[in-house]
Design an enzyme around this catalytic site. Structure first.
Site, PDB file in Angstrom:
ATOM      1  CG  HIS A   1      -1.986  -1.108   1.069  1.00  0.00           C
ATOM      2  ND1 HIS A   1      -3.084  -1.028   0.232  1.00  0.00           N
ATOM      3  CD2 HIS A   1      -2.064  -2.328   1.632  1.00  0.00           C
ATOM      4  CE1 HIS A   1      -3.789  -2.129   0.313  1.00  0.00           C
ATOM      5  NE2 HIS A   1      -3.186  -2.948   1.156  1.00  0.00           N
TER       6      HIS A   1
ATOM      7  CG  HIS B   1      -0.146 -13.209   5.209  1.00  0.00           C
ATOM      8  ND1 HIS B   1       0.914 -12.377   4.892  1.00  0.00           N
ATOM      9  CD2 HIS B   1      -0.971 -13.187   4.128  1.00  0.00           C
ATOM     10  CE1 HIS B   1       0.750 -11.891   3.677  1.00  0.00           C
ATOM     11  NE2 HIS B   1      -0.392 -12.372   3.174  1.00  0.00           N
TER      12      HIS B   1
ATOM     13  CG  ASP C   1      -5.079 -13.431  -5.613  1.00  0.00           C
ATOM     14  OD1 ASP C   1      -5.665 -13.309  -6.700  1.00  0.00           O
ATOM     15  OD2 ASP C   1      -4.176 -12.665  -5.230  1.00  0.00           O
TER      16      ASP C   1
END
Ligand code: FMN
Length: 418
Positions: free
Chosen positions: A17, A104, A357
């Site tokens: 970002h 993650h 995704d």
């Protein structure tokens, strides 16, 4: 670190970002014609929002060539490639202020740096791979023009949906097969070898899953949609072939060709496995079936009759097609609630908002191709510098002929038939 390569050095920059992502390439040969379109084709194959099988994040990923070229020709100086992040939503992931996403990179980045990006995956986001894909497109253009090298990747499985046995890469036998039966059966079938020799990107792109077998592609679509509807995710494999690659590439012992490929491939986010040639299947096939016997090729030299080796022996390419397979895990970010713990250890339930995704393999295809191109480019420049240095020496006539390659000490320009 963020740099890969010895002579063709690619440094990527950017977070999910921030203002922009991209790459700086040092060591690209001068005199190579490059247009933004050469790079854009691959970036567009990687971009999000391509179909309802991918994340809806809306990015055009238009590349800007910042330096290292004039009038579309490389100068030999560093090439800077930049893509602006347009659809940033820094506050999309507020739950992750409290929770590290299971599997993650939130927890490990924080442990490592003591600080992390405020939203999204930061540097661990697949946005980082834009720089790789842009750099890979430049490497590929050189490889194609100078050597006719072709690199094509495709999706070979999604979850338990695989290409039909004949077309699939070698794999392990099912659990508890007849252990007395040493027959390799169709582990390296003619159809698979033909697929490797002929597959094109056009064919791969006929279906949004990027699986070249229409019926299997449909089943894969259903599998991905099922995961998406369940607010879950699913993994898969990508198989890649490098054709017309010269023999002699790879730097024993630590930078063997397959070791460099594995390094490059396992640096792609979400990868969990790499195998080359017969891979794990090669452990089940006796040497008498697994060896690749030599035969005379059309030009009187040697090639191999089969290619269980995947085009690499002793860490050095032998001129046959190089093929390998990469396993991508099911993406970690899912909207389904998961029991886990907050950063402070408080147990709780995390359902991650944001855009994800459901399966990464269709978008991973151009990333795999790019990393393959970067590895080949780097190894070619290294081998060519050794070869050209050797050609400056006076010939040695005192050595027995068995010690010396009878051809020339030049990297072969003419690839062997595939
Ligand atoms: C093309 C591509 C898209 C990805 N999209 C997502 C995603 O939407 N959500 C997610 O959690 N991980 C996604 N990933 C994987 C994460 O970036 C990766 O799992 C995370 O950085 C942790 O690293 P690791 O899986 O390599 O350990 C994607 C990976 C690739 C290659």
């Amino acid at each position: 670190m963020s740099t890969y390569g010895t002579l063709f050095r690619v440094t990527t920059f950017g977070e999910s970002h921030c203002a922009s992502v991209g790459a700086i390439i040092d060591g690209c040969p001068p005199g190579l014609e490059i247009s933004a379109q050469d790079i854009q084709i691959q970036l567009s194959r990687r971009r999000p929002g391509q179909s309802d099988l991918t994340t809806p994040r809306n990015e055009k990923d238009l590349v800007q060539l910042q330096s290292g070229l004039e009038m579309g020709v490389t100068l030999g100086t560093p090439i800077a490639l930049l893509v602006r992040n347009e659809d940033q939503r820094p506050h999309d992931y507020t739950e992750t202020d409290l929770y590290p996403r299971p599997s993650h990179a939130d927890y490990t980045y924080l442990e490592k740096y003591g600080i992390k990006a405020s939203s999204g995956g930061g540097r661990s986001s697949a946005r980082e791979t834009i720089g790789r894909v842009a750099a890979g497109a430049i490497a590929e253009k050189y490889l194609k023009l100078a050597y006719g090298i072709e690199i094509v990747a495709f999706v070979s499985s999604v979850g338990k949906v695989h290409l039909p046995a004949g077309m699939a890469p070698p794999s392990l036998s099912p659990i508890n097969p007849d252990e007395e039966d040493d027959t390799a059966h169709d582990a390296l079938s003619k159809d698979f070898v033909t697929l490797l020799g002929t597959i094109s990107r056009e064919e791969v792109d006929k279906h949004p899953t990027r699986c070249p077998h229409p019926e299997t592609a449909e089943r894969m679509t259903k599998r991905i949609i099922r995961a998406k509807n369940a607010q879950d995710s699913i993994g898969g494999t990508v198989t890649c072939v490098i054709r017309n690659i010269p023999s002699g590439l790879g730097e024993p012992v630590f930078d063997k060709f397959e070791a460099s490929l594995a390094h490059a491939m396992l640096s792609i986010p979400a990868t969990k496995a790499f195998e080359i040639g017969s891979g794990f299947r090669g452990t089940e096939v006796p040497g008498s079936q697994h060896n690749d016997p030599f035969v005379r090729d059309a030009s009187g030299g040697l090639r191999t009759a089969t290619n269980w080796s995947g085009g690499v022996q002793g860490g050095i390419t032998n001129g046959e097609n190089v093929y390998f397979r990469i396993g991508f895990k099911s993406p970690a970010t899912i909207s389904q609630a998961q029991e886990t713990a907050q950063y402070d250890g408080t147990p709780g339930s995390l359902a991650t908002r944001g855009r994800h995704d459901p399966c990464v393999v269709p978008r991973a295809v151009p990333i795999v191709e790019a990393m393959a191109a970067i590895v080949v480019m780097d190894q070619l420049l290294i081998q060519n510098s050794r070869k050209s240095a050797a050609t400056l020496l006076p010939p040695i006539t005192t050595l027995p002929p068995t010690m010396v390659l009878q051809k020339t000490l030049k990297v072969e320009q003419t690839p062997k038939d595939s």
